[in-house]
Design an enzyme around this catalytic site. Sequence first.
Site, mmCIF file in Angstrom:
data_model
loop_
_atom_site.group_PDB
_atom_site.id
_atom_site.type_symbol
_atom_site.label_atom_id
_atom_site.label_comp_id
_atom_site.label_asym_id
_atom_site.label_seq_id
_atom_site.Cartn_x
_atom_site.Cartn_y
_atom_site.Cartn_z
ATOM 1 N N CYS A 108 42.231 39.721 36.399
ATOM 2 C CA CYS A 108 42.404 38.318 36.735
ATOM 3 C C CYS A 108 41.068 37.612 36.877
ATOM 4 O O CYS A 108 40.012 38.240 36.914
ATOM 5 C CB CYS A 108 43.154 38.171 38.073
ATOM 6 N N GLY A 138 42.385 36.489 32.199
ATOM 7 C CA GLY A 138 43.829 36.621 32.368
ATOM 8 C C GLY A 138 44.565 35.472 31.732
ATOM 9 O O GLY A 138 44.237 34.312 32.005
ATOM 10 N N ASN A 155 41.519 39.626 42.192
ATOM 11 C CA ASN A 155 41.067 40.245 40.947
ATOM 12 C C ASN A 155 40.755 41.701 41.255
ATOM 13 O O ASN A 155 39.962 42.002 42.148
ATOM 14 C CB ASN A 155 39.814 39.540 40.413
ATOM 15 N N GLY A 156 41.374 42.613 40.518
ATOM 16 C CA GLY A 156 41.163 44.032 40.744
ATOM 17 C C GLY A 156 42.479 44.785 40.795
ATOM 18 O O GLY A 156 43.514 44.281 40.363
ATOM 19 N N TYR A 173 32.325 44.004 27.657
ATOM 20 C CA TYR A 173 33.398 43.196 27.073
ATOM 21 C C TYR A 173 33.969 42.137 28.007
ATOM 22 O O TYR A 173 34.210 41.013 27.596
ATOM 23 C CB TYR A 173 34.519 44.132 26.624
#
Length: 479
Positions: A14, A41, A115-116, A252
């Site tokens: 995210c 995301g 996020n995670g 990336y």
Amino acid sequence: MDIDPQERGPQDACGVFGVWAPGEEVSKLTYFGLYALQHRGQESAGIALSDGERIVVYKDMGLVSQVFNEATLESLRGHLAIGHCRYSTTGSPVWENAQPTFYSAREGGLALGHNGNLINTPELAAMLPSDRLTATTDTEVLTSLLASNPDRTTEEAAMELLPKVKGAFSLVFMDEDTLYAARDPQGIRPLVLGRLDSGWVVASETAALDIVGATVVREVEPGEMLVINANGVSAKRFTPAEPKGCLFEYVYLARPDTTIAGRNVNSARVEVGRRLAKEHPAEADIVIPVPESGTPAAVGYAEGSGIPFAQGLVKNSYVGRTFIQPSQTLRELGIRLKLNPLRDVIGGKRLVVVDDSIVRGNTQRALVRMLREAGAAEVHVRISSPPVLWPCYYGIDFATKAELIAGNLSTEEICRSIGADSLAYIGLDELISATEVRKDRLCRACFDGVYPIEVDEDSRGKYLLEKSCGTPKSASVSA
């Protein structure tokens, strides 16, 4: 997905964004911040906003530009907001699991974006009554736990809970008056603090601060929680730091215009390309990238090798996510939604094709075939990351170990499988050196299998909460 929408590459969990700025249009600042983080995301997007008296949450499935419009943002008024764009790594991609999540807390509310990926979600969920959860994400569990004690403030509840949470988490959360930001003790996922003339911003990447005109102040430290309100910014340490930032962010995940741990991501990727050229040279006529993620490393490879750089593939930038899946007939015809070769550039040429990673190998196989059909004499594939051998449990939705092509085939076998004339990967130590971060401060688990946080088998799996409550994985729910 550049060639085939059914071929999915590595997906990050995210993007998160938060802003405290009285007098500003915080809903629009959050919208633009999320727009800058859209690459992290693309399944759903949402904003929670407070005017000091109540929290309003607006979220839906789709891209940021699909979920919000001018009228919606105009209706969201306040001085404090958090935003989230989601790719699911725990819980299905359905509306109930979109973020920010919200729970009533004490005399108000609490909203949270994450996020995670947590690795002790079942243990945390066991701390809640069985009827407390309405969604099936680790984020839902966190939000509910933070809001569950009426005798504690949000800050007190967070300082008590966060030391018990294991895994990767970069959090933004809020009550009616205060913005909070917290990062796991390993600092696996990025999180940064920025300054506005009239307030403060936190975001997953510095690129999101740039887009809203915020000045980068610093990274949120691993094991640290920031409290941002009318009193300014205060920092609370909830656990000692054990830094293990994600190495794949440099390969990336992060935007090239983002800075992580003081290192510009684009510069790191160009340096990886230079090192790749020295480590694995090739006799070729031109170097071409697989756009966009392979471009910086291809530039570096050309510089390091002396072979001219060329754009051999054209990317249609206006093709976003497609909801139309091609039939088998169309797949056999080689549907190309985003990439198409420049025949005049590559015809009769020996190519070095630089890409960021190989996961399953399907994309590279189709790409090599496409280039040969366009007249390439030779195709030498060079990859700016080591072989991906292990799955990630900290917020990247890689394939399972059984699906990872490098986990089952040697480099020579992969080369034959994708149809290339040669194939080579950057060495792990060379990649790490290009980041300018010490090896012991990076999580390299997807490359070397050394996980910084031990993961229990029972805590693994995207749908582990759904297994326990019987929620279907493919439910379709409208807003």
